[in-house]
Design a protein around this motif. Structure first.
Motif: not given
Length: 251
Positions: A1-11, A13-17, A39-46
């Motif tokens: 989960m560290e990579g999901t929360l602390r990093t982003t892909p090069a292309d 703004t957020h990871w997808s499955i 409970g991670l939903q990376l496609h959502r933001s507030q």
């Protein structure tokens, strides 16, 4: 989960499955189960807005206190306006809903003017005092206070919760309030008008009555607004403040 929360892909703004799977060596179904477990939903933001009001906590406690424990021999009114609601007509008739086909409307529209409804929500009973105006200035606010005077029971103090709109603080408004010693105005904190309960009523007005309706004149728009206003007055169902104190003190 560290990579999901602390990093982003090069292309992105957020990871997808699908993009996380080759990065970690797990299958996309495994990534999906892991994200669901945490409970991670990376496609959502507030979004949020922090109030800069130095008296933020005091004002929130004052207003929420009125909601949770209204004073005796007094009426608490949540007052606000919805400025410049447009009367919109569609370029072509709306196609009604059919089996397996949703209601359809053209993207283009025709404007027929605007109306600015004002509403005062009685916290205890859910009764709504409402009126539509062509414009919204101090003149209209003063006229609306006269309507509150006519509707409010005699012998009761009137507590008004409203926002910091400049129209509510003009010299004429202050002079008018000075002639009403039984009135007490409670202004919401800066950038925190969402604690004004009448905004919940306006949200219902837009969603249930106006958003999908065609209005060919401002008169029809005003009529639909007042029709929606009459329904809670028949049912007398008030809105209840349910946030715990720890959340009520946040913007």
């Amino acid at each position: 989960m560290e990579g999901t929360l602390r990093t982003t892909p090069a292309d992105a703004t957020h990871w997808s499955i699908r993009s996380m799977a080759p990065e970690t060596g797990f299958s996309h179904t495994t990534i999906c189960r892991m994200w669901n477990a945490f409970g991670l939903q990376l496609h959502r933001s507030q979004t949020l807005k922090l109030s800069s009001d130095p008296l933020f906590v005091d004002k929130v406690r004052d207003i929420i206190g009125l909601y949770l424990s209204p004073p005796t021999h007094a009426i608490v009114l949540s007052v606000d306006e919805k400025s410049q609601i447009q009367a919109l007509d569609r370029e072509q008739p709306v196609l009604p809903m059919m089996p397996d086909i949703p209601e359809r409307r053209t993207h283009g529209y025709v404007r027929h003017g605007t109306k600015s409804p004002l509403a005062a929500l009685d916290i205890a009973s859910g009764f709504v005092i409402g009126k539509c105006y062509k414009r919204y200035r101090a003149t209209e606010f003063l006229d609306f206070m006269k309507q509150i005077d006519r509707a409010a029971p005699d012998g009761l103090d009137v507590h008004i919760v409203t926002d910091n709109y400049a129209t509510h603080k003009t010299a004429k408004v202050r002079a008018s309030l000075a002639r009403r010693p039984h009135y007490d105005v409670h202004f919401t904190p800066t950038s925190a008008s969402g604690i004004n309960l009448v905004d919940r009523w306006f949200a219902g007005l837009i969603r249930k009555q106006l958003q999908r309706r065609v209005h060919r004149s401002t008169c029809k728009l005003a009529a639909d607004t007042l029709t929606f206003n009459d329904r809670p007055n028949e049912s007398k169902k008030p809105y209840r403040w349910t946030n715990p104190p720890t959340k009520s003190s946040r913007p």
